[in-house]
Write a protein that holds these residues in place. Structure first.
Motif, mmCIF file in Angstrom:
data_model
loop_
_atom_site.group_PDB
_atom_site.id
_atom_site.type_symbol
_atom_site.label_atom_id
_atom_site.label_comp_id
_atom_site.label_asym_id
_atom_site.label_seq_id
_atom_site.Cartn_x
_atom_site.Cartn_y
_atom_site.Cartn_z
ATOM 1 N N GLY A 87 0.925 -1.068 0.062
ATOM 2 C CA GLY A 87 0.015 -0.033 0.036
ATOM 3 C C GLY A 87 0.824 1.258 0.054
ATOM 4 N N LYS B 160 1.261 6.196 3.902
ATOM 5 C CA LYS B 160 0.441 6.606 5.136
ATOM 6 C C LYS B 160 -0.728 5.498 5.622
ATOM 7 C CE LYS B 160 0.120 11.547 4.183
ATOM 8 N NZ LYS B 160 -0.743 12.700 3.592
ATOM 9 N N THR B 161 -1.135 4.709 4.408
ATOM 10 C CA THR B 161 -1.868 3.546 4.746
ATOM 11 C C THR B 161 -1.346 2.494 5.622
ATOM 12 O OG1 THR B 161 -3.213 3.890 2.592
ATOM 13 C CG2 THR B 161 -3.593 1.689 3.776
ATOM 14 N N GLN C 180 -1.611 0.624 9.556
ATOM 15 C CA GLN C 180 -1.827 -0.649 9.889
ATOM 16 C C GLN C 180 -1.210 -0.881 11.074
ATOM 17 O OE1 GLN C 180 -1.110 -2.916 6.469
ATOM 18 N NE2 GLN C 180 -2.650 -1.945 5.043
#
Length: 253
Positions: free
Chosen positions: A216, A219-220, A224
């Motif tokens: 991803g 930031k994603t 997580q």
């Protein structure tokens, strides 16, 4: 370019890649990260045709990698490692290996891009002599020159395998600026242990012991709170500690 169920072992009973799936869209910037030994450089070697004993499927433009001859692969892929080889001879001769018909203006243009022109103008210009493996240049200067040569090739795909490892910070920043610029018009794959360099990538694959643990945007992946976030936080803490140590030392002088 796509990898499907990619598996590879240097030894029969010691598999390095465990059935991974990866996509490298045209004119995109993809990063591959992970701890040392996780399989990052193995992937780059396979994509460059150096390791043929893999299983699974790799397609480039719909064609299987196994059906693409080495000459065609070299015309379309440019590979830059942390130890890019520079030959004994002149700067001009090293650059012309990438584009034999390039004129002086073109050569100086790529040297300006990598911020090596000013240094060479203070030497003997394009006729500056390089010793074996360019031992008379610093590590950062070697990588800048290797990048200038790579830019001359103007290939559709570029693979950077730890290309900024063990060089000075200024050279690293200048090279990363060029890599990000290149990613606007080329397919760029960046393999790096330093996560700060990949934060702007379109997609980041996080390898963990030969598996894709996460994928991803930066930031994603941080949200997580998984493998990537742990690596990022550890590196940020280490860099803060290093900077603090320098400041403390300066205060004591």
């Amino acid at each position: 370019m796509k990898c499907r169920n990619l598996r590879f072992a240097y030894e029969g009973d010691r598999e390095i890649l465990h059935g991974i799936h990866m996509d490298f869209p045209k004119e995109s910037f993809t990063a591959i990260v992970g701890e040392s030994g996780c399989g990052k450089s193995t992937i780059s070697s396979i994509l460059m045709g150096h390791n043929r004993g893999y299983s699974g499927e790799i397609t480039i433009g719909g064609c299987s990698l196994s059906e693409i001859n080495e000459t065609s692969l070299m015309e379309n892929f440019t590979y830059i490692s942390h130890q890019s080889y520079l030959f004994k001879g002149t700067v001009r001769e090293n650059l012309l290996m990438a584009q034999p018909d390039a004129d002086e203006d073109t050569l100086w243009h790529v040297l300006e891009q990598v911020k090596l022109a000013e240094f060479l103008k203070g030497e003997n210009g394009l006729d500056t002599i390089l010793k074996e493996r360019a031992s008379n240049l610093s590590g950062g200067q070697c990588q800048r020159l290797a990048l200038a040569r790579a830019l001359l090739r103007n290939s559709p795909v570029y693979i950077f395998d730890e290309a900024t490892s063990n060089i000075d910070v200024e050279s690293e920043n200048d090279i990363m600026t060029q890599i990000y610029a290149l990613a606007k018009t080329k397919t760029v794959i960046l393999i790096s242990h330093r996560l700060a360099n990949v934060a702007g990538a379109d997609n980041i694959y996080v390898l963990d012991k030969g598996n894709i643990a996460e994928m991803g945007e930066h930031k994603t992946l941080l949200l997580q709170n998984g493998v990537y976030a742990k690596l990022w936080n550890a590196q940020q803490e280490l860099e803060r500690y290093a900077k603090g140590g320098i400041c403390d030392a300066a205060e004591r002088i």
